[in-house]
Motif scaffolding. Structure first.
Motif, PDB file in Angstrom:
ATOM      1  N   VAL A 196      80.108  15.882  73.168  1.00  9.20           N
ATOM      2  CA  VAL A 196      81.197  16.959  73.606  1.00  9.20           C
ATOM      3  C   VAL A 196      80.569  18.124  73.384  1.00  9.20           C
ATOM      4  O   VAL A 196      80.071  18.557  72.227  1.00  9.20           O
ATOM      5  N   LYS A 197      80.557  19.045  74.346  1.00 14.60           N
ATOM      6  CA  LYS A 197      80.189  20.470  74.059  1.00 14.60           C
ATOM      7  C   LYS A 197      81.334  21.330  74.515  1.00 14.60           C
ATOM      8  O   LYS A 197      82.056  21.162  75.435  1.00 14.60           O
ATOM      9  N   VAL A 198      81.634  22.100  73.265  1.00 14.63           N
ATOM     10  CA  VAL A 198      82.626  22.968  73.438  1.00 14.63           C
ATOM     11  C   VAL A 198      82.222  24.361  73.459  1.00 14.63           C
ATOM     12  O   VAL A 198      81.363  24.779  72.546  1.00 14.63           O
ATOM     13  N   TRP A 199      82.499  25.237  74.583  1.00  9.61           N
ATOM     14  CA  TRP A 199      82.047  26.719  74.449  1.00  9.61           C
ATOM     15  C   TRP A 199      82.945  27.437  75.376  1.00  9.61           C
ATOM     16  O   TRP A 199      83.991  27.240  75.983  1.00  9.61           O
ATOM     17  N   ALA A 200      82.561  28.936  75.153  1.00 14.01           N
ATOM     18  CA  ALA A 200      83.086  30.005  75.714  1.00 14.01           C
ATOM     19  C   ALA A 200      82.298  31.156  75.578  1.00 14.01           C
ATOM     20  O   ALA A 200      81.511  31.493  74.799  1.00 14.01           O
ATOM     21  N   LEU A 201      82.296  31.977  76.923  1.00  7.27           N
ATOM     22  CA  LEU A 201      81.629  33.232  76.956  1.00  7.27           C
ATOM     23  C   LEU A 201      82.709  34.166  76.535  1.00  7.27           C
ATOM     24  O   LEU A 201      83.791  34.224  77.136  1.00  7.27           O
ATOM     25  N   LEU A 202      82.468  35.246  75.729  1.00  9.39           N
ATOM     26  CA  LEU A 202      83.588  36.312  75.259  1.00  9.39           C
ATOM     27  C   LEU A 202      83.392  37.429  75.630  1.00  9.39           C
ATOM     28  O   LEU A 202      82.413  37.753  76.098  1.00  9.39           O
ATOM     29  N   PRO A 203      84.532  38.232  76.067  1.00 12.72           N
ATOM     30  CA  PRO A 203      84.364  39.214  76.780  1.00 12.72           C
ATOM     31  C   PRO A 203      83.568  40.214  75.539  1.00 12.72           C
ATOM     32  O   PRO A 203      83.771  40.164  74.477  1.00 12.72           O
ATOM     33  N   GLU A 204      82.972  41.573  76.211  1.00 12.55           N
ATOM     34  CA  GLU A 204      82.246  42.314  75.256  1.00 12.55           C
ATOM     35  C   GLU A 204      83.176  42.753  74.174  1.00 12.55           C
ATOM     36  O   GLU A 204      82.787  42.912  72.918  1.00 12.55           O
ATOM     37  N   ALA A 205      84.365  43.056  74.472  1.00 13.86           N
ATOM     38  CA  ALA A 205      85.180  43.738  73.443  1.00 13.86           C
ATOM     39  C   ALA A 205      85.531  42.917  72.463  1.00 13.86           C
ATOM     40  O   ALA A 205      85.498  43.193  71.089  1.00 13.86           O
ATOM     41  N   ALA A 206      85.406  41.578  72.528  1.00 12.67           N
ATOM     42  CA  ALA A 206      85.469  40.462  71.591  1.00 12.67           C
ATOM     43  C   ALA A 206      84.528  40.328  70.607  1.00 12.67           C
ATOM     44  O   ALA A 206      84.454  40.060  69.496  1.00 12.67           O
ATOM     45  N   ALA A 207      83.263  40.634  71.338  1.00 21.03           N
ATOM     46  CA  ALA A 207      81.941  40.842  70.499  1.00 21.03           C
ATOM     47  C   ALA A 207      82.056  41.524  69.425  1.00 21.03           C
ATOM     48  O   ALA A 207      81.590  41.283  68.209  1.00 21.03           O
ATOM     49  N   ASP A 208      82.648  43.050  69.461  1.00 16.67           N
ATOM     50  CA  ASP A 208      82.656  43.959  68.323  1.00 16.67           C
ATOM     51  C   ASP A 208      83.368  43.366  67.120  1.00 16.67           C
ATOM     52  O   ASP A 208      83.052  43.466  66.079  1.00 16.67           O
ATOM     53  N   ALA A 209      84.418  42.463  67.375  1.00 15.63           N
ATOM     54  CA  ALA A 209      85.372  41.965  66.443  1.00 15.63           C
ATOM     55  C   ALA A 209      84.740  40.490  65.707  1.00 15.63           C
ATOM     56  O   ALA A 209      85.438  40.332  64.915  1.00 15.63           O
ATOM     57  N   SER A 210      84.023  39.991  66.541  1.00 18.11           N
ATOM     58  CA  SER A 210      83.738  38.641  66.147  1.00 18.11           C
ATOM     59  C   SER A 210      82.537  38.630  65.022  1.00 18.11           C
ATOM     60  O   SER A 210      81.766  39.488  64.820  1.00 18.11           O
ATOM     61  N   GLU A 211      82.588  37.543  64.284  1.00 22.69           N
ATOM     62  CA  GLU A 211      81.845  37.104  63.277  1.00 22.69           C
ATOM     63  C   GLU A 211      81.043  35.839  63.471  1.00 22.69           C
ATOM     64  O   GLU A 211      81.653  35.081  64.189  1.00 22.69           O
ATOM     65  N   VAL A 212      80.063  35.926  63.066  1.00 18.41           N
ATOM     66  CA  VAL A 212      79.514  34.403  63.194  1.00 18.41           C
ATOM     67  C   VAL A 212      79.872  33.504  62.228  1.00 18.41           C
ATOM     68  O   VAL A 212      79.978  34.031  60.977  1.00 18.41           O
ATOM     69  N   ALA A 213      80.045  32.439  62.839  1.00 18.41           N
ATOM     70  CA  ALA A 213      81.180  31.350  61.917  1.00 18.41           C
ATOM     71  C   ALA A 213      80.192  30.220  61.673  1.00 18.41           C
ATOM     72  O   ALA A 213      79.108  29.965  62.386  1.00 18.41           O
ATOM     73  N   GLY A 214      80.765  29.348  60.863  1.00 15.96           N
ATOM     74  CA  GLY A 214      79.970  28.193  60.703  1.00 15.96           C
ATOM     75  C   GLY A 214      80.387  27.053  60.157  1.00 15.96           C
ATOM     76  O   GLY A 214      80.616  26.120  59.981  1.00 15.96           O
TER      77      GLY A 214
END
Length: 136
Positions: free
Chosen positions: A118-136
């Protein structure tokens, strides 16, 4: 008492309604793989805390014994959708650039459910990139 398979009609699986035989054609293998992927897709939709935008069951004729499920999120809750489904499936998720030449944030997770990838994915809007953190 012995059972001779030649003298008796093939056994049918009530769930699949296909004959159970020692060897199957490529088309039957693909059909069974697609049904397995559809069952996993239904499970994914049931356990997803945030409903996905699309869920696709895949089983290609060039590789019929390897079905898969592709789950996509789109919109403002895309990252939360991938993260929550990854948590529900018990796997890690991450955010990284989409490609070496495209910095669009790509959030993804991979799991195996009942033997089906199962592959789960999304391309995020550029605005979301500024608020996003790398998670694990």
């Amino acid at each position: 008492m012995s059972i001779d398979r030649i003298e008796h009609p093939p056994v049918t699986s009530p769930a699949l309604l296909l004959p159970v035989r020692p060897s199957l054609s490529d088309a039957d293998v693909q059909r069974l793989g697609l049904m397995a992927a559809q069952a996993v897709a239904a499970h994914v939709m049931q356990v997803a805390p945030i409903p996905p935008t699309t869920v696709a069951a895949e089983c290609y004729p060039f590789d019929p014994s390897h079905p898969g499920v592709d789950v996509n999120y789109y919109g403002p809750s895309a990252e939360a959708g991938v993260a929550s489904l990854a948590d529900a499936l018990g796997v890690a998720w991450s955010v990284r650039p989409h490609t070496n030449t495209d910095s669009t944030p790509y959030v993804s997770a991979r799991a195996v459910v009942d033997g089906v990838p199962v592959k789960v994915w999304a391309l995020l809007p550029e605005a979301a990139a500024d608020a996003s953190e790398v998670a694990g």
